[in-house]
Design a protein around this motif. Structure first.
Motif, PDB file in Angstrom:
ATOM      1  N   UNK A  50      -0.986  10.578   6.756  1.00 34.85           N
ATOM      2  CA  UNK A  50      -0.122   9.397   6.768  1.00 34.85           C
ATOM      3  C   UNK A  50       0.511   9.116   5.410  1.00 34.85           C
ATOM      4  N   UNK A  51       0.456  10.122   4.512  1.00 36.65           N
ATOM      5  CA  UNK A  51       1.131  10.024   3.215  1.00 36.65           C
ATOM      6  C   UNK A  51       0.750   8.749   2.459  1.00 36.65           C
ATOM      7  N   UNK A  52      -0.549   8.527   2.346  1.00 33.68           N
ATOM      8  CA  UNK A  52      -1.012   7.354   1.607  1.00 33.68           C
ATOM      9  C   UNK A  52      -0.776   7.524   0.109  1.00 33.68           C
ATOM     10  N   UNK A  53      -0.628   6.403  -0.557  1.00 32.94           N
ATOM     11  CA  UNK A  53      -0.627   6.357  -2.016  1.00 32.94           C
ATOM     12  C   UNK A  53      -1.200   5.019  -2.454  1.00 32.94           C
ATOM     13  N   UNK A  54      -2.014   5.059  -3.494  1.00 34.44           N
ATOM     14  CA  UNK A  54      -2.546   3.837  -4.096  1.00 34.44           C
ATOM     15  C   UNK A  54      -2.126   3.862  -5.564  1.00 34.44           C
ATOM     16  N   UNK A  55      -1.514   2.777  -6.012  1.00 33.65           N
ATOM     17  CA  UNK A  55      -1.039   2.766  -7.395  1.00 33.65           C
ATOM     18  C   UNK A  55      -1.111   1.377  -8.000  1.00 33.65           C
ATOM     19  N   UNK A  56      -1.015   1.363  -9.313  1.00 33.78           N
ATOM     20  CA  UNK A  56      -0.957   0.119 -10.081  1.00 33.78           C
ATOM     21  C   UNK A  56       0.477  -0.068 -10.545  1.00 33.78           C
ATOM     22  N   UNK A  57       1.038  -1.230 -10.247  1.00 33.89           N
ATOM     23  CA  UNK A  57       2.367  -1.591 -10.716  1.00 33.89           C
ATOM     24  C   UNK A  57       2.217  -2.890 -11.497  1.00 33.89           C
ATOM     25  N   UNK A  58       2.130  -2.780 -12.816  1.00 37.94           N
ATOM     26  CA  UNK A  58       1.899  -3.963 -13.637  1.00 37.94           C
ATOM     27  C   UNK A  58       0.527  -4.543 -13.372  1.00 37.94           C
ATOM     28  N   UNK A  59       0.482  -5.723 -12.787  1.00 35.76           N
ATOM     29  CA  UNK A  59      -0.796  -6.373 -12.466  1.00 35.76           C
ATOM     30  C   UNK A  59      -1.028  -6.430 -10.955  1.00 35.76           C
ATOM     31  N   UNK A  60      -0.371  -5.547 -10.217  1.00 31.78           N
ATOM     32  CA  UNK A  60      -0.509  -5.513  -8.765  1.00 31.78           C
ATOM     33  C   UNK A  60      -1.062  -4.171  -8.307  1.00 31.78           C
ATOM     34  N   UNK A  61      -1.890  -4.210  -7.267  1.00 32.58           N
ATOM     35  CA  UNK A  61      -2.363  -3.010  -6.591  1.00 32.58           C
ATOM     36  C   UNK A  61      -1.447  -2.771  -5.397  1.00 32.58           C
ATOM     37  N   UNK A  62      -0.870  -1.585  -5.336  1.00 29.13           N
ATOM     38  CA  UNK A  62       0.090  -1.264  -4.284  1.00 29.13           C
ATOM     39  C   UNK A  62      -0.485  -0.157  -3.406  1.00 29.13           C
ATOM     40  N   UNK A  63      -0.572  -0.419  -2.114  1.00 31.64           N
ATOM     41  CA  UNK A  63      -1.115   0.547  -1.155  1.00 31.64           C
ATOM     42  C   UNK A  63      -0.019   0.881  -0.145  1.00 31.64           C
ATOM     43  N   UNK A  64       0.342   2.150  -0.093  1.00 33.52           N
ATOM     44  CA  UNK A  64       1.373   2.604   0.833  1.00 33.52           C
ATOM     45  C   UNK A  64       0.737   3.494   1.888  1.00 33.52           C
ATOM     46  N   UNK A  65       0.970   3.186   3.135  1.00 27.93           N
ATOM     47  CA  UNK A  65       0.468   3.981   4.259  1.00 27.93           C
ATOM     48  C   UNK A  65       1.618   4.189   5.238  1.00 27.93           C
ATOM     49  N   UNK A  66       1.985   5.457   5.466  1.00 23.50           N
ATOM     50  CA  UNK A  66       3.046   5.741   6.414  1.00 23.50           C
ATOM     51  C   UNK A  66       4.355   5.057   6.104  1.00 23.50           C
ATOM     52  N   UNK A  67       4.651   4.894   4.826  1.00 26.59           N
ATOM     53  CA  UNK A  67       5.896   4.267   4.419  1.00 26.59           C
ATOM     54  C   UNK A  67       5.845   2.759   4.332  1.00 26.59           C
ATOM     55  N   UNK A  68       4.750   2.153   4.756  1.00 28.21           N
ATOM     56  CA  UNK A  68       4.622   0.695   4.682  1.00 28.21           C
ATOM     57  C   UNK A  68       3.825   0.331   3.441  1.00 28.21           C
ATOM     58  N   UNK A  69       4.390  -0.542   2.614  1.00 32.83           N
ATOM     59  CA  UNK A  69       3.790  -0.913   1.335  1.00 32.83           C
ATOM     60  C   UNK A  69       3.154  -2.292   1.413  1.00 32.83           C
ATOM     61  N   UNK A  70       1.913  -2.389   0.915  1.00 31.29           N
ATOM     62  CA  UNK A  70       1.211  -3.668   0.821  1.00 31.29           C
ATOM     63  C   UNK A  70       0.822  -3.899  -0.632  1.00 31.29           C
ATOM     64  N   UNK A  71       1.063  -5.111  -1.123  1.00 31.04           N
ATOM     65  CA  UNK A  71       0.760  -5.446  -2.512  1.00 31.04           C
ATOM     66  C   UNK A  71      -0.363  -6.472  -2.568  1.00 31.04           C
ATOM     67  N   UNK A  72      -1.280  -6.268  -3.519  1.00 28.10           N
ATOM     68  CA  UNK A  72      -2.419  -7.162  -3.693  1.00 28.10           C
ATOM     69  C   UNK A  72      -2.530  -7.535  -5.170  1.00 28.10           C
ATOM     70  N   UNK A  73      -2.658  -8.813  -5.451  1.00 28.54           N
ATOM     71  CA  UNK A  73      -2.926  -9.236  -6.827  1.00 28.54           C
ATOM     72  C   UNK A  73      -4.349  -8.847  -7.196  1.00 28.54           C
ATOM     73  N   UNK A  74      -4.534  -8.300  -8.391  1.00 27.93           N
ATOM     74  CA  UNK A  74      -5.875  -7.911  -8.830  1.00 27.93           C
ATOM     75  C   UNK A  74      -6.728  -9.141  -9.094  1.00 27.93           C
TER      76      UNK A  74
END
Length: 231
Positions: A50-74
């Protein structure tokens, strides 16, 4: 950039996220731990069907699954791991440099996080150009390695030999001896006799020197190329 102390605390929190959350997600999926520079910070390469990716963008945790991105404040390591569905803790292939303090609030200053993210992106761009140089790829040598961010060391690095001694070339966001970010060249063998080699491990170029240059990217690439050519 905020104060050096604030930068150091932010770096320590991001290092813990790299060791205990991002590398864990990647290791559980494909058995690897090498992270990459990504937009605004660092993260995993894409993995899984499902082409997942987990990354840090500044102070946010970004989780992408199947092209859908979810952002979480740390907030904490426990919450960050739960947000992407993993059990926090370093994979069993390295000894973590940061404590697994699950419920301690992560200290993330936005300005400091932006500096660290920019530094990794700068290093990644310069290393990509260095790796592509003909001088970095002689027929007699192994090709340069992929530039990866190793979670236990928390710096972005590649290794290559050109026509001489193999060496590590990297961008560090700082460490115990260097509170601010720096670029480095670390020969695997003996250092040549030259004033360029200003560290016990090889050579470094400070954050201050890079941002003072008219073109930061050009300064970073020139530093890496000089180290390669001297070897």
């Amino acid at each position: 950039m905020s104060s050096v102390d604030t930068l150091v605390r932010t770096r320590a929190s991001l290092h813990a996220v790299a060791e205990h959350v991002l590398a864990t997600a990647l290791f559980e999926a494909i058995g690897k731990i090498g992270l990459r520079a990504t937009s605004g910070g660092f993260g995993t390469p894409r993995f899984g069907d499902d082409e997942q990716q987990v990354r840090v963008d500044g102070t946010m945790l970004v989780h992408t699954v199947g092209g859908r991105e979810t952002r979480h404040a740390f907030t904490t390591l426990r919450a960050a791991a739960a947000a992407i569905g993993v059990e926090p803790g370093a994979p069993p292939v390295y000894t973590a440099s940061t404590p697994l303090d699950l419920d301690r609030p992560l200290e993330l200053d936005p300005a400091s996080a932006r500096v660290i993210g920019w530094w990794f992106e700068l290093g990644d761009t310069a290393l990509a150009q260095l790796r592509a140089d003909a001088e970095s790829n002689p027929a007699s040598a192994d090709p340069p390695s992929v530039a990866q961010l190793w979670p236990e060391h928390f710096d972005l690095a590649t290794d290559l030999s050109g026509s001489g001694v193999r060496a590590n070339f990297g961008a560090s966001p700082g460490d115990a001896e260097h509170p601010e970010p720096y670029l480095y060249v670390g020969p695997w063998g003996a250092k040549p006799s030259d004033e360029f080699w200003n560290e016990s491990f090889g050579a470094s170029l400070s954050y201050a020197a890079v941002i003072a240059a008219p073109d930061a990217e050009a300064a970073a690439l020139a530093f890496f190329r000089r180290g390669r050519d001297l070897l």
